[in-house]
Scaffold this active site. Structure first.
Site, PDB file in Angstrom:
ATOM      1  CG  PHE A 156      52.008  27.894 -48.055  1.00  0.00           C
ATOM      2  CD1 PHE A 156      52.030  26.509 -47.894  1.00  0.00           C
ATOM      3  CD2 PHE A 156      53.207  28.595 -47.998  1.00  0.00           C
ATOM      4  CE1 PHE A 156      53.219  25.829 -47.682  1.00  0.00           C
ATOM      5  CE2 PHE A 156      54.413  27.925 -47.781  1.00  0.00           C
ATOM      6  CZ  PHE A 156      54.421  26.554 -47.623  1.00  0.00           C
ATOM      7  CG  ASP A 248      42.102  27.469 -53.257  1.00  0.00           C
ATOM      8  OD1 ASP A 248      42.962  26.684 -52.806  1.00  0.00           O
ATOM      9  OD2 ASP A 248      41.850  27.574 -54.479  1.00  0.00           O
ATOM     10  CB  THR A 280      47.148  20.187 -68.059  1.00  0.00           C
ATOM     11  OG1 THR A 280      47.029  19.882 -66.665  1.00  0.00           O
ATOM     12  CG2 THR A 280      45.772  20.359 -68.652  1.00  0.00           C
ATOM     13  CD  GLU A 338      48.055  20.554 -60.851  1.00  0.00           C
ATOM     14  OE1 GLU A 338      47.342  20.771 -59.850  1.00  0.00           O
ATOM     15  OE2 GLU A 338      47.673  20.710 -62.017  1.00  0.00           O
TER      16      GLU A 338
HETATM   17  C1  UD2 Z   1      43.069  22.041 -58.137  1.00  0.00           C
HETATM   18  C2  UD2 Z   1      44.521  22.153 -58.170  1.00  0.00           C
HETATM   19  O1  UD2 Z   1      45.174  21.258 -58.619  1.00  0.00           O
HETATM   20  N1  UD2 Z   1      45.091  23.303 -57.673  1.00  0.00           N
HETATM   21  C3  UD2 Z   1      46.399  23.695 -58.097  1.00  0.00           C
HETATM   22  C4  UD2 Z   1      46.249  24.686 -59.196  1.00  0.00           C
HETATM   23  O2  UD2 Z   1      45.472  25.880 -59.064  1.00  0.00           O
HETATM   24  P1  UD2 Z   1      44.695  26.704 -57.919  1.00  0.00           P
HETATM   25  O3  UD2 Z   1      43.757  27.614 -58.568  1.00  0.00           O
HETATM   26  O4  UD2 Z   1      44.091  25.804 -56.933  1.00  0.00           O
HETATM   27  O5  UD2 Z   1      45.895  27.541 -57.223  1.00  0.00           O
HETATM   28  P2  UD2 Z   1      45.698  28.520 -56.000  1.00  0.00           P
HETATM   29  O6  UD2 Z   1      45.292  29.859 -56.482  1.00  0.00           O
HETATM   30  O7  UD2 Z   1      44.831  27.899 -54.992  1.00  0.00           O
HETATM   31  O8  UD2 Z   1      47.182  28.619 -55.434  1.00  0.00           O
HETATM   32  C5  UD2 Z   1      47.764  27.540 -54.717  1.00  0.00           C
HETATM   33  C6  UD2 Z   1      47.941  27.866 -53.227  1.00  0.00           C
HETATM   34  O9  UD2 Z   1      48.943  28.891 -53.064  1.00  0.00           O
HETATM   35  C7  UD2 Z   1      48.596  29.725 -51.971  1.00  0.00           C
HETATM   36  N2  UD2 Z   1      48.388  31.115 -52.426  1.00  0.00           N
HETATM   37  C8  UD2 Z   1      48.251  31.407 -53.746  1.00  0.00           C
HETATM   38  C9  UD2 Z   1      48.098  32.706 -54.172  1.00  0.00           C
HETATM   39  C10 UD2 Z   1      48.058  33.754 -53.222  1.00  0.00           C
HETATM   40  O10 UD2 Z   1      47.904  34.950 -53.533  1.00  0.00           O
HETATM   41  N3  UD2 Z   1      48.180  33.432 -51.916  1.00  0.00           N
HETATM   42  C11 UD2 Z   1      48.335  32.135 -51.489  1.00  0.00           C
HETATM   43  O11 UD2 Z   1      48.430  31.892 -50.290  1.00  0.00           O
HETATM   44  C12 UD2 Z   1      47.335  29.148 -51.344  1.00  0.00           C
HETATM   45  O12 UD2 Z   1      47.705  28.222 -50.334  1.00  0.00           O
HETATM   46  C13 UD2 Z   1      46.708  28.431 -52.518  1.00  0.00           C
HETATM   47  O13 UD2 Z   1      45.798  27.436 -52.096  1.00  0.00           O
HETATM   48  O14 UD2 Z   1      47.545  25.012 -59.697  1.00  0.00           O
HETATM   49  C14 UD2 Z   1      48.441  25.580 -58.789  1.00  0.00           C
HETATM   50  C15 UD2 Z   1      49.737  25.805 -59.511  1.00  0.00           C
HETATM   51  O15 UD2 Z   1      49.495  26.230 -60.800  1.00  0.00           O
HETATM   52  C16 UD2 Z   1      48.647  24.667 -57.598  1.00  0.00           C
HETATM   53  O16 UD2 Z   1      49.331  23.493 -57.997  1.00  0.00           O
HETATM   54  C17 UD2 Z   1      47.293  24.309 -57.011  1.00  0.00           C
HETATM   55  O17 UD2 Z   1      47.490  23.415 -55.948  1.00  0.00           O
HETATM   56 MN    MN Z   2      43.739  26.058 -54.869  1.00  0.00          MN
END
Ligand code: UD2
Ligand code: MN
Length: 389
Positions: A156, A248, A280, A338
Site C-alpha cells: 500500500f 517504507d 506492546t 498490529e
Molecule cells: C515495524 C512495524 O511493525 N511497522 C508497523 C507499525 O508502524 P510503521 O511506522 O511501520 O507504520 P507505517 O507508517 O509504515 O504505516 C503502515 C503502512 O501503511 C501504509 N501507509 C501508511 C500511511 C500513509 O500515509 N500512507 C500509507 O500508504 C504504508 O504501506 C505503510 O508501510 O505499526 C503500524 C500500525 O500501527 C503497522 O502495523 C506497521 O506495519
Molecule cells: Mn512501516
C-alpha cells in the site's frame, strides 16, 4: 565442438533425464549417439543430435513445467547454474564442470547434530523459525520449483508513501522470490505517482486505486479489509500464497520460498530479545485486541505477514471484524492492526516464523544474531510523511 564440451553436455543430459518426460523414447537415442561421439569424433550427424537434444532439454516439460533459466543444475560444490546459462556457455565453448553423478541432486549433507546454537530455530509448538543457516537455499528452491507456485504480494502506498515505491519495487525485483511467479497488488490513491519499474521474469504488477484517507492509522488498519476482499473475490484461483508488506522498506538479501507456510508471522525487530511483559500488546480489556498480562509468545510485526490464501483470509477477516467492534466501542488498539494481529497469532499459532532478518529496523543497525538483513524498514520522518500524527 570439443570432446570436453560434448562430455559436459552428455553429463547435463544424464543429469536431467530423470526429469524429462518420455526421455527414454524421445531423447535417449540422441543421448546415446552423443555419448559415443563424446569419446570418438564429431560429425555433422552428431551436431544435429546435439542441437536436437539441446532443444528437447530446454523445451521438454519436466515435472509439469518447461525448463527455463531458473532450473538448477548442481555441481559437486553445490553451486548452481541455470540450464539457460549452461547451454549458452556450452555454445560459447566455455568450460563448465558438471556433476554427472547419477544418484541425484547434490547438496550439503544435513546434520542431525549441528545447527545454529545462538538462536532458536523452533517454537515450542514446533513451527520453524527461519534464520540464515537454517535452510539450504539451493535445495529448497529446487523442491518448491516443482510446485509451480504463485505468490501474491500486497503493498500500500497512499499519500506521501508513494515515495517509497521505487526502492521497494526495485529492491524486491532483485531479492524477492526471484525465479518464482510473483503478482504484486499495489494499492494507491495516486496511480500516476507509481514509478516505472521493470519487472523480472514471471513477476507482474497490478495497480489498484483506493480512496485517500486522512489518518495513517486508518490506512494501516484498512489493509486488513482490502486484503480480505482481494483474496475472497480475486485470488482464489490466481495464487497459492500471499504476503502483505509495508512499503517504507527495502530488500537487501534473499527473501524466497523458505518463507512459505500456512500461516507466517515475522518476529518484530525491536522485541525479539524482550520479555513478554514488555511486548506492546493492547492491555485494555475493552479492546478486542486485549492480551492479559503473563501471556504471549513472540511479538510479531504488522509490517509483514502471510501464508496460504485460506489462512490469511481467515486472519484478515478476523482482524477486520475485531477492529470494527473496537470502532463501534470507540476504542482503537494501541498499535492498530498490529495489536489485532498479535492477538490473533497468540491464539492461532503461526505455522512458520520468520526471524527479524525478514524485517529489520534499519540497515545500519547491527545485531549479533542477524547475520544477514534481507528486508528492512527505511528511516522516515513520521511527522513529515504521514497525513496526521
Ligand atoms: C515495524 C512495524 O511493525 N511497522 C508497523 C507499525 O508502524 P510503521 O511506522 O511501520 O507504520 P507505517 O507508517 O509504515 O504505516 C503502515 C503502512 O501503511 C501504509 N501507509 C501508511 C500511511 C500513509 O500515509 N500512507 C500509507 O500508504 C504504508 O504501506 C505503510 O508501510 O505499526 C503500524 C500500525 O500501527 C503497522 O502495523 C506497521 O506495519
Ligand atoms: Mn512501516
Amino acid at each position: 565442438m570439443s570432446v570436453n564440451e560434448v562430455r559436459q553436455f552428455v553429463g547435463l543430459a544424464s543429469y536431467y533425464r530423470r526429469f524429462v518426460k518420455d526421455f527414454a523414447t524421445v531423447a535417449k537415442p540422441l543421448h546415446n549417439l552423443l555419448r559415443k561421439h563424446a569419446r570418438f569424433h564429431w560429425t555433422p550427424e552428431s551436431q544435429q543430435a546435439f542441437d536436437k537434444l539441446k532443444e528437447l532439454l530446454t523445451t521438454a516439460p519436466i515435472l509439469g513445467y518447461p525448463m527455463d533459466s531458473g532450473d538448477l543444475i548442481l555441481d559437486t560444490d553445490a553451486s548452481n547454474f541455470g540450464i539457460g546459462a549452461v547451454l549458452s556457455q556450452l555454445q560459447q565453448g566455455e568450460l563448465i564442470y558438471l556433476n554427472t553423478n547419477q544418484n541425484g541432486f547434490l547438496y550439503n549433507q544435513p546434520s542431525a547434530l549441528v545447527s545454529r546454537t545462538d538462536v532458536a530455530s523452533m517454537t515450542p509448538w514446533l513451527a520453524p523459525i527461519i534464520w540464515e543457516g537454517t535452510f539450504d537455499a539451493t535445495l529448497i528452491d529446487f523442491i518448491y520449483k516443482q510446485q509451480n507456485l504463485t505468490i501474491a504480494t500486497t503493498v500500500f502506498a497512499l499519500g506521501k508513501y508513494t515515495r517509497f515505491l521505487k526502492d521497494f519495487l526495485e529492491s524486491a525485483e532483485q531479492h524477492y522470490f526471484v525465479g518464482f511467479r510473483v503478482d504484486y497488488y499495489l494499492f494507491t490513491d495516486q496511480p500516476e505517482a507509481v514509478p516505472e519499474v521493470t519487472m523480472g521474469e514471471n513477476h507482474t504488477l497490478t495497480i489498484r486505486k483506493v480512496p485517500s484517507l486522512n489518518r495513517w492509522q486508518d490506512i494501516s488498519m484498512g489493509r486488513m479489509e482490502i486484503l480480505e476482499k482481494l483474496i475472497e473475490n480475486e485470488l482464489t484461483k490466481e495464487a497459492d500464497y500471499i504476503f502483505c508488506l509495508d512499503v517504507d522498506t527495502k530488500f537487501y538479501g534473499r527473501w524466497g520460498v523458505e518463507s512459505l507456510g500456512r500461516l507466517v508471522g515475522v518476529i518484530h525487530p525491536w522485541y525479539f530479545d524482550a520479555p513478554r511483559n514488555q511486548f506492546t500488546y493492547e492491555r485494555r480489556p475493552e479492546s478486542q485486541a486485549y492480551v492479559p498480562a503473563g501471556e504471549g509468545d513472540y511479538y510479531y510485526t504488522g509490517a509483514a505477514f502471510g501464508g496460504s490464501l485460506e489462512d490469511v483470509h481467515h486472519l484478515t477477516k478476523t482482524c477486520r471484524k475485531q477492529m470494527s467492534i473496537d470502532a463501534a466501542n470507540s476504542i482503537e488498539a494501541i498499535w492498530h492492526e498490529e495489536s489485532h494481529l498479535n492477538k490473533y497469532f497468540l491464539y492461532r499459532k503461526p505455522s512458520k516464523l520468520l526471524s527479524p532478518e525478514y524485517l529489520w529496523r534499519d540497515i545500519n543497525a547491527g545485531a549479533g544474531q542477524i547475520k544477514t538483513v534481507r528486508f528492512s524498514h527505511v528511516a522516515k520522518n513520521n511527522a513529515e510523511v504521514r497525513p496526521n500524527l
